[in-house]
Every structure is written in structure tokens, then in C-alpha cells.
Design an enzyme around this catalytic site. Structure first.
Site, PDB file in Angstrom:
ATOM      1  N   ARG A  35       1.444  -4.022  -6.735  1.00 41.62           N
ATOM      2  CA  ARG A  35       1.197  -5.378  -6.249  1.00 41.62           C
ATOM      3  C   ARG A  35       1.462  -6.413  -7.326  1.00 41.62           C
ATOM      4  O   ARG A  35       1.808  -7.560  -7.021  1.00 41.62           O
ATOM      5  CB  ARG A  35      -0.235  -5.495  -5.735  1.00 41.62           C
ATOM      6  CG  ARG A  35      -0.438  -4.636  -4.485  1.00 41.62           C
ATOM      7  CD  ARG A  35      -1.877  -4.583  -4.088  1.00 41.62           C
ATOM      8  NE  ARG A  35      -2.105  -3.605  -3.029  1.00 41.62           N
ATOM      9  CZ  ARG A  35      -3.290  -3.093  -2.738  1.00 41.62           C
ATOM     10  NH1 ARG A  35      -4.361  -3.471  -3.437  1.00 41.62           N
ATOM     11  NH2 ARG A  35      -3.410  -2.218  -1.777  1.00 41.62           N
ATOM     12  N   ARG A  72       0.848  -1.200   0.000  1.00 47.12           N
ATOM     13  CA  ARG A  72       0.000   0.000   0.000  1.00 47.12           C
ATOM     14  C   ARG A  72       0.871   1.232   0.000  1.00 47.12           C
ATOM     15  O   ARG A  72       1.692   1.417   0.886  1.00 47.12           O
ATOM     16  CB  ARG A  72      -0.912  -0.004   1.223  1.00 47.12           C
ATOM     17  CG  ARG A  72      -1.822   1.201   1.276  1.00 47.12           C
ATOM     18  CD  ARG A  72      -2.983   0.980   2.192  1.00 47.12           C
ATOM     19  NE  ARG A  72      -3.823  -0.096   1.688  1.00 47.12           N
ATOM     20  CZ  ARG A  72      -4.826  -0.625   2.380  1.00 47.12           C
ATOM     21  NH1 ARG A  72      -5.087  -0.187   3.584  1.00 47.12           N
ATOM     22  NH2 ARG A  72      -5.552  -1.589   1.866  1.00 47.12           N
TER      23      ARG A  72
END
Length: 422
Positions: free
Chosen positions: A391, A278
RNA sequence: GGAGAGAUGGCAGAGUGGUCGAAUGCGGCGGUCUUGAAAACCGUUGAGGCCUCGCGGUCUCCGGGGGUUCGAAUCCCUCUCUCUCCGCCA
């Protein structure tokens, strides 16, 4: 924003949808209808008075042009009083309308009937899974890999900007560039028009896609210039056609855009935010569809399939979730999330989210089309990530990790990188 | 950043206080003519709200917001954007 007439005719559907999305109560729906009722009766009153005033004004014009000044003077006296009365009522009318619209903006979009009802992420449905999630075995989590190799510099990022603003160095920078090129090329081949969009938008645009008033805290704001840093390319790209009427034969409109995305991610902490999981700034290729209302749900399925095909190309195991009502968000009617398998962390990571917004965004931004009968109607909008980079990079670093520590480059990216290993 | 000019319907472009939601041209749509098309000619052609089953009625909108006036596309204030010149600059 929902159509107030729709709310009036389907009050219970709207209320139930709201509760299913996790709102505590649906009282705002009744409030809207009440205020709307008042507003509509007031409109009639005001229109009547305006009509009278307009008629008299014309009469005065006539009398003046014929030189009948005294008669005109009498009428003017009458209309002056009328005007005074109007002033107060118009004020009230304006207040009612703005109250109604503010309330209207607080009512979420209604979930589609195919969406499972649920309150948390645990009730999302696994739509399907592709590939075998690898065992961790000797694999290290991506943050160890990049730290040892010096490929991502979180610390200097923190020094220069803050936590969540990493530097990508050398081969990782190249890998990201390759991913972006690959994603853009493939989307273009599939009929999406590539656009480069502004990275900052004004308030109208943020409201158009629904970041305001629901999610303003997610965005970085530049108060001096009244701009918002985009949290996703969805915002500028969907607003591209704001306030426009599109001819039906131009539909559908498909766009793809690469942009950085900025998100404040207030309240995040712990292992969830480790490494690339994140960030405050990340790169994403975003797909936007603007379509005929009848086509929206078919287009959602093909959008999802397209996004899935990217993970298949990269040979990364993933699963697709059909989000339940409670985990779906304010503006969507239906949403799929794609989650890639992270073998270094033994967990799923969200890399794409494909949503249908129905007419919710388009109504806010007056995005319409003219049908074959010449009638003007609201369009439907959709978007999906194709894909979000960090990601995916994390999954590649872990999935393509060899036992000797080398990282293989996924086949489809090799032409863009000119090498087999990072 | 400084000085000036401008923003009108899909486009071009009139309109500077009363009958203007707006001339005219182009474009679009329908028709006449034609075997068909073009040309020519005739007609038609902005958006939104409210009331109405419908016919229709009515209101609002001439970049956004506010004001003056019985009456505003037209006058005043303000904001945004565009153009020209100067300055600065990747």
C-alpha cells in the site's frame, strides 16, 4: 493469556473489557473461575496424597536397606492402594487443568483505559492527520499505472500461484527493494537489531503470539510438516526469546525484520482488494519491542512516532487512528493504525499497526526477566509495522504521479535506486 | 533419506532403581582480608504451582509426552532436537 489470579481479582474489569471488544457475552470468565476453583482444591487433595505416598516410599527404602523385608511388604500393600486412588484423582486434576487453560486462551486481553469504547471502525478516533490529502485530479489508481507500464503482473501471478500473488517486474521490484533497505537502515539507526527470521513456524510459536486459537484461519498451513506460513514477522521475532529469562540490564530488546507475509484473507472481495490493496503474499518490515512492564505504554508512543516518521520521510500524507475497543483485536491492550492517503482511489489505506500486548503474549510464551531483586517477572511485548510495502507502493505510484504519467522517486529512496523517475 | 551417539541447574560435567532437586568445577551474589582491587579463604546461589498476612509447609520439573515400579535423572515406548559418518543438494 491473562493471569488467572488477575481474573480472580479483577473479574468485572475482564468481563467489561471482553464485552467492549465485541464478545457477545463474558460467561467464559465465570467458567474459568469455577474450573480454577475446582482445580485448586483438587491440587491440595492430590498433593496431600502424594506427600503420603512419597513418605511411605522412603520408609520402604529404609526398611529394605536394613533388610526388614516383611515390614516393608506391609507398607507396600498400603501404598499400592494409595496409588490406585491417586491415579484417578490425578487424571481428574489433569482434565481440570487443561479445561481451565483452554478456557483461559479464549479470554481476550483487557483494553487500556485510554482506549475509546466502540463497536466498529466508525468509532475509531482520528488521533491526528499529517499532510494534505491530494485531490485525484488527473491521477490514475495505481493498478492502471502498473498495468499500462507492465510493472506488476497480476495475471501471471494468478496463473503461477493464484489471485493475490503478483509478480513485481523491473522498476517496481527495484522500488520495493529500495523501500526494504531504507526501512531496515533507518530502524537499525534507531537502535533496532536487524534479524532474518524463519518464514515458517511451529504450533507453539503460533500460539505464543496469539494466532492460535483466535486467528488460525488467517494462516496458510503445511500439514505434512506441521508448519504455519508466517502472517507477519511478529510471530517468529517475538518468539525469538520464548521460554527465556532475560537479565534486566539487557532490556529493552528492539528487533526489526523484513519478511514476506502470507495471509489467506478468506472472504475478501470487491474494490477493497483491487490492485495492491490486499494480497495473499506481501512484504513487510516489522518492529518488535520486548520491554519492562513499566515502560510499555511509553514505548508504544515512540513506536508509533517512529512508524509515522517513515511516512513523513516519504512525504506521504497519512492519518493516525486510535483504535476503539471493538476494532482492536483479541491480543492487544492498545493499538494505533497508520493510514496513508491514496489519491488515485480517494481513500485511506492501512500501512502500519502499532500495538501493545502487555503481558498477554509474554505469559503464553513464558518470556520473563529477572529484576534487580532477583525476582522473575513477565515481560511486555509490542510490535508495529515499519512498514507494510504494497500500500505504500500504491500510495507512491499515485502521489508521485506526474501529469505526463511519469512516477517520481521519493527523495529518500533515490540513493537506493540511483534514479529520479521509475 | 540411511547408520550410530547424545540431551542433566547460567556454563562445564558427575550421577544407571531408594536418604538425588541432584556431586564437583567455573560463573553470580554476600562476607573475611586489603587504602582499593586481585589472589586466597568462608558462606550462599534453579524454575513453577498450591496453602499461608508472614514464618513456613507441600507438590511438580534432570529435552517433550506416555509407561513399568511401593519408589525413576537412572528401566521401557514414542516424539523433538543436537552431534558423527554415508547419500542427496542451493
Amino acid at each position: 493469556m491473562l493471569d488467572v489470579n488477575y481474573i480472580r481479582e479483577h473479574t468485572n474489569v475482564v468481563k467489561q473489557g471482553m464485552l467492549n471488544k465485541g464478545e457477545k457475552n463474558s460467561a467464559v470468565v465465570d467458567e474459568v473461575l469455577e474450573v480454577d476453583e475446582k482445580w485448586r482444591s483438587m491440587v491440595q487433595k492430590v498433593d496431600e496424597l502424594r506427600n503420603e505416598s512419597n513418605t511411605k516410599a522412603k520408609e520402604i527404602g529404609n526398611l529394605m536397606s536394613k533388610g526388614k523385608k516383611e515390614e516393608a511388604q506391609k507398607v507396600i500393600q498400603h501404598t499400592s492402594k494409595l496409588k490406585e486412588k491417586l491415579k484417578g484423582l490425578e487424571e481428574e486434576l489433569r482434565a481440570l487443568k487443561s479445561t481451565r487453560d483452554d478456557l483461559l486462551l479464549r479470554i481476550p486481553n483487557v483494553p487500556h483505559e485510554s482506549v475509546p469504547v466502540g463497536h466498529s471502525e466508525e468509532e475509531n478516533q482520528v488521533y491526528h492527520t499529517w499532510g494534505e490529502p491530494y485531490d485525484k485530479e488527473w491521477r490514475k489508481p495505481h493498478w492502471e499505472v502498473v498495468e499500462e507500464a507492465g510493472w506488476i503482473d497480476f495475471e501471471r501471478g494468478a496463473k503461477v500461484a493464484g489471485a493475490g500473488f503478483p509478480f513485481y517486474v523491473g522498476p517496481i521490484a527495484l522500488l520495493q527493494r529500495a523501500l526494504i533497505n531504507y526501512f531496515l537502515n533507518k530502524a537499525t539507526e534507531h537502535g533496532f537489531t536487524e534479524i532474518q527470521a524463519p518464514y515458517f513456524v511451529n504450533e507453539d510459536s503460533a500460539r505464543g503470539t496469539g494466532q492460535i486459537p483466535d486467528k488460525e484461519d488467517m494462516m496458510y498451513v503445511i500439514p505434512r510438516d506441521e508448519l504455519f506460513a508466517i502472517p507477519t514477522a511478529e510471530v517468529p521475532v517475538t518468539n525469538f526469546h520464548r521460554d527465556e529469562i532475560v537479565e534486566e540490564d539487557q532490556l529493552p530488546l528492539f528487533y526489526v525484520a523484513y519478511t514476506p507475509c502470507w495471509r489467506r484473507e478468506a472472504g475478501s472481495y470487491g474494490k477493497d482488494v483491487r490492485g495492491l490493496n490486499r494480497l495473499h503474499q506481501f512484504d513487510k518490515v516489522e518492529l518488535v519491542k520486548i520491554v519492562h512492564p513499566d515502560r510499555a505504554y511509553d514505548e508504544l508512543e515512540s513506536l508509533r512516532e517512529y512508524a509515522e516518521s517513515l511516512l513523513q520521510d516519504l512525504n506521504l500524507p497519512y492519518r493516525t487512528l486510535l483504535m476503539c475497543t471493538g476494532d482492536m483485536g483479541f491480543t492487544q491492550t492498545k493499538k494505533y493504525d497508520l493510514e496513508v492517503w491514496s489519491p488515485g482511489q480517494s481513500r485511506w489505506l492501512e500501512v502500519s499497526s502499532c500495538s501493545n500486548f502487555g503481558s498477554f503474549q509474554a505469559r503464553r510464551m513464558q518470556l520473563r526477566y529477572r529484576d534487580e531483586k532477583g525476582k522473575i517477572r513477565i515481560l511486555h511485548t509490542l510490535n508495529g509495522s515499519g512498514l507494510a510495502l504494497p500500500r505504500v507502493v500504491a500510495a507512491i505510484l499515485e502521489t508521485y504521479q506526474q501529469e505526463d504519467g511519469q512516477i517520481k522517486v521519493p527523495r529518500v529512496l533515490q540513493p537506493f535506486m540511483g534514479r529520479e523517475y521509475l
